[in-house]
Design a protein around this motif. Structure first.
Motif, PDB file in Angstrom:
ATOM      1  N   GLN A  67       0.830  -1.207   0.000  1.00  9.33           N
ATOM      2  CA  GLN A  67       0.000   0.000   0.000  1.00  9.33           C
ATOM      3  C   GLN A  67       0.859   1.249   0.000  1.00  9.33           C
ATOM      4  O   GLN A  67       0.590   2.203  -0.760  1.00  9.33           O
ATOM      5  CB  GLN A  67      -0.904  -0.012   1.234  1.00  9.33           C
ATOM      6  CG  GLN A  67      -1.783   1.212   1.356  1.00  9.33           C
ATOM      7  CD  GLN A  67      -2.674   1.140   2.570  1.00  9.33           C
ATOM      8  OE1 GLN A  67      -3.868   0.895   2.470  1.00  9.33           O
ATOM      9  NE2 GLN A  67      -2.089   1.339   3.737  1.00  9.33           N
ATOM     10  N   ARG A  71       1.056   4.096  -2.989  1.00  9.37           N
ATOM     11  CA  ARG A  71       0.813   5.515  -2.704  1.00  9.37           C
ATOM     12  C   ARG A  71       1.985   6.368  -3.194  1.00  9.37           C
ATOM     13  O   ARG A  71       1.789   7.481  -3.712  1.00  9.37           O
ATOM     14  CB  ARG A  71       0.571   5.725  -1.210  1.00  9.37           C
ATOM     15  CG  ARG A  71      -0.767   5.175  -0.734  1.00  9.37           C
ATOM     16  CD  ARG A  71      -1.107   5.677   0.652  1.00  9.37           C
ATOM     17  NE  ARG A  71      -2.373   5.129   1.115  1.00  9.37           N
ATOM     18  CZ  ARG A  71      -3.562   5.564   0.747  1.00  9.37           C
ATOM     19  NH1 ARG A  71      -3.655   6.573  -0.111  1.00  9.37           N
ATOM     20  NH2 ARG A  71      -4.655   5.002   1.225  1.00  9.37           N
ATOM     21  N   SER A  78       0.113  10.844 -10.513  1.00 13.96           N
ATOM     22  CA  SER A  78      -1.248  10.630 -10.004  1.00 13.96           C
ATOM     23  C   SER A  78      -2.142   9.883 -10.986  1.00 13.96           C
ATOM     24  O   SER A  78      -3.166   9.330 -10.594  1.00 13.96           O
ATOM     25  CB  SER A  78      -1.891  11.971  -9.647  1.00 13.96           C
ATOM     26  OG  SER A  78      -1.968  12.803 -10.792  1.00 13.96           O
ATOM     27  N   ARG A  84      -3.273   2.720  -8.931  1.00 13.98           N
ATOM     28  CA  ARG A  84      -4.565   3.014  -8.290  1.00 13.98           C
ATOM     29  C   ARG A  84      -5.396   1.742  -8.139  1.00 13.98           C
ATOM     30  O   ARG A  84      -6.025   1.511  -7.095  1.00 13.98           O
ATOM     31  CB  ARG A  84      -5.329   4.055  -9.107  1.00 13.98           C
ATOM     32  CG  ARG A  84      -6.605   4.541  -8.448  1.00 13.98           C
ATOM     33  CD  ARG A  84      -7.174   5.749  -9.164  1.00 13.98           C
ATOM     34  NE  ARG A  84      -6.236   6.861  -9.159  1.00 13.98           N
ATOM     35  CZ  ARG A  84      -6.043   7.667  -8.117  1.00 13.98           C
ATOM     36  NH1 ARG A  84      -6.744   7.469  -6.999  1.00 13.98           N
ATOM     37  NH2 ARG A  84      -5.180   8.654  -8.183  1.00 13.98           N
ATOM     38  N   LEU A  87      -3.807  -0.378  -5.399  1.00 13.10           N
ATOM     39  CA  LEU A  87      -4.022   0.233  -4.089  1.00 13.10           C
ATOM     40  C   LEU A  87      -5.435  -0.064  -3.603  1.00 13.10           C
ATOM     41  O   LEU A  87      -5.641  -0.436  -2.438  1.00 13.10           O
ATOM     42  CB  LEU A  87      -3.798   1.743  -4.160  1.00 13.10           C
ATOM     43  CG  LEU A  87      -4.114   2.532  -2.890  1.00 13.10           C
ATOM     44  CD1 LEU A  87      -3.269   2.048  -1.716  1.00 13.10           C
ATOM     45  CD2 LEU A  87      -3.913   4.028  -3.121  1.00 13.10           C
ATOM     46  N   GLY A  88      -6.411   0.074  -4.484  1.00 11.54           N
ATOM     47  CA  GLY A  88      -7.782  -0.240  -4.106  1.00 11.54           C
ATOM     48  C   GLY A  88      -7.948  -1.685  -3.677  1.00 11.54           C
ATOM     49  O   GLY A  88      -8.645  -1.985  -2.694  1.00 11.54           O
ATOM     50  N   GLU A  91      -6.408  -2.139  -0.215  1.00 11.35           N
ATOM     51  CA  GLU A  91      -7.289  -1.558   0.809  1.00 11.35           C
ATOM     52  C   GLU A  91      -8.452  -2.493   1.105  1.00 11.35           C
ATOM     53  O   GLU A  91      -8.839  -2.653   2.280  1.00 11.35           O
ATOM     54  CB  GLU A  91      -7.802  -0.204   0.333  1.00 11.35           C
ATOM     55  CG  GLU A  91      -6.742   0.883   0.350  1.00 11.35           C
ATOM     56  CD  GLU A  91      -7.194   2.183  -0.270  1.00 11.35           C
ATOM     57  OE1 GLU A  91      -6.608   3.229   0.058  1.00 11.35           O
ATOM     58  OE2 GLU A  91      -8.140   2.153  -1.102  1.00 11.35           O
ATOM     59  N   ASP A  99     -12.658   2.749   1.724  1.00 15.91           N
ATOM     60  CA  ASP A  99     -11.489   3.374   1.105  1.00 15.91           C
ATOM     61  C   ASP A  99     -11.272   2.835  -0.301  1.00 15.91           C
ATOM     62  O   ASP A  99     -10.928   3.591  -1.223  1.00 15.91           O
ATOM     63  CB  ASP A  99     -10.241   3.117   1.948  1.00 15.91           C
ATOM     64  CG  ASP A  99     -10.259   3.869   3.270  1.00 15.91           C
ATOM     65  OD1 ASP A  99     -11.030   4.847   3.383  1.00 15.91           O
ATOM     66  OD2 ASP A  99      -9.510   3.481   4.179  1.00 15.91           O
ATOM     67  N   ARG A 102     -13.621   4.415  -2.838  1.00 21.92           N
ATOM     68  CA  ARG A 102     -13.199   5.776  -3.195  1.00 21.92           C
ATOM     69  C   ARG A 102     -11.964   5.751  -4.097  1.00 21.92           C
ATOM     70  O   ARG A 102     -11.889   6.499  -5.077  1.00 21.92           O
ATOM     71  CB  ARG A 102     -12.914   6.579  -1.933  1.00 21.92           C
ATOM     72  CG  ARG A 102     -14.163   7.035  -1.197  1.00 21.92           C
ATOM     73  CD  ARG A 102     -13.822   8.049  -0.118  1.00 21.92           C
ATOM     74  NE  ARG A 102     -13.012   7.445   0.938  1.00 21.92           N
ATOM     75  CZ  ARG A 102     -13.527   6.877   2.029  1.00 21.92           C
ATOM     76  NH1 ARG A 102     -14.841   6.825   2.190  1.00 21.92           N
ATOM     77  NH2 ARG A 102     -12.736   6.367   2.957  1.00 21.92           N
ATOM     78  N   THR A 103     -11.006   4.909  -3.782  1.00 25.25           N
ATOM     79  CA  THR A 103      -9.769   4.848  -4.563  1.00 25.25           C
ATOM     80  C   THR A 103     -10.043   4.436  -6.004  1.00 25.25           C
ATOM     81  O   THR A 103      -9.427   4.958  -6.943  1.00 25.25           O
ATOM     82  CB  THR A 103      -8.782   3.855  -3.917  1.00 25.25           C
ATOM     83  OG1 THR A 103      -8.417   4.345  -2.621  1.00 25.25           O
ATOM     84  CG2 THR A 103      -7.524   3.687  -4.754  1.00 25.25           C
TER      85      THR A 103
END
Length: 217
Positions: A67, A71, A78, A84, A87-88, A91, A99, A102-103
């Motif tokens: 994670q 990030r 970005s 991304r 990461l999702g 999470e 989270d 949203r990610t």
């Protein structure tokens, strides 16, 4: 471990955001894949057994490292879609479904055509399942099923939600799509969710093409 050591030796100049993002992303892949490896089996004989120490703490530490790496990749670039997506997923596996939802939001589009979009919808569906929102989970899985490379995984997920909602007839109707005239995938082999679990970068050209341009005359 070897991959981690090689990545740690790389020294970048300030301003190399793209390369920094890729290295952080690859580090995250290594940690995520290692964290998902199956635990060692219990060893037994006629008179004794050895139970290995629980790997749950180690798995959690690996996923937390993944994670942080994802990030860092997103801080550098970005718009890094794979960072991304991963990461999702991490999470979600660390039991933070809100989270994850949203990610993954920037990756979810309709109509959904790309594999990354389909995976984002698939993971979003699982996140909604984790919160008990069966309707939102079904909607997300239905979106994922529009991507051919994910159709079989999405259909199985839809069947699971139907059974959890005490709708066995609906689950049965979904099974017919596995025997319908239209193929579930255009080619034989694992679907995109299975490929995700291998820990490989989905878009290798995103790394190789810039390297070729930089190194070849």
């Amino acid at each position: 471990r070897q991959a981690q050591q090689l990545i740690a030796r790389v020294r970048l100049l300030p301003g190399e955001a793209g390369t920094r993002a890729e290295l952080s992303f690859l580090q995250g892949l290594v940690e995520e894949f290692a964290g998902r490896m199956a635990p060692e089996a219990v060893v037994r004989s006629a008179n004794w057994s050895t139970v290995p120490t629980s790997r749950l703490r180690g798995i959690g530490m690996r996923l937390d490292e993944a994670q942080r790496a994802y990030r860092r990749a997103l801080e550098a670039v970005s718009s890094h879609q794979e960072a991304r997506l991963h990461l999702g997923r991490v999470e979600l596996e660390r039991k933070r479904p809100a989270d994850a939802i949203r990610t993954l939001a920037n990756l979810r589009v309709t109509p959904c055509r790309a594999v990354l979009c389909g995976l984002a919808w698939l993971f979003t569906g699982e996140s909604h399942e984790a919160t008990g929102d069966w309707g939102a989970a079904s909607t997300a899985y239905a979106q994922a099923s529009t991507v051919q490379a994910l159709r079989q995984s999405a259909l199985v997920a839809l069947m699971q939600v139907a059974l959890r909602r005490d709708a066995p007839r609906q689950a049965f109707e979904l099974t017919k799509q596995f025997t319908s005239g239209s193929p579930l995938t255009r080619v034989d082999g694992p679907d995109a969710w299975s490929e995700y679990l291998t820990g490989r970068r989905a878009d290798c050209d995103a790394v190789l093409v810039p390297l070729r341009e930089a190194l070849l005359p």
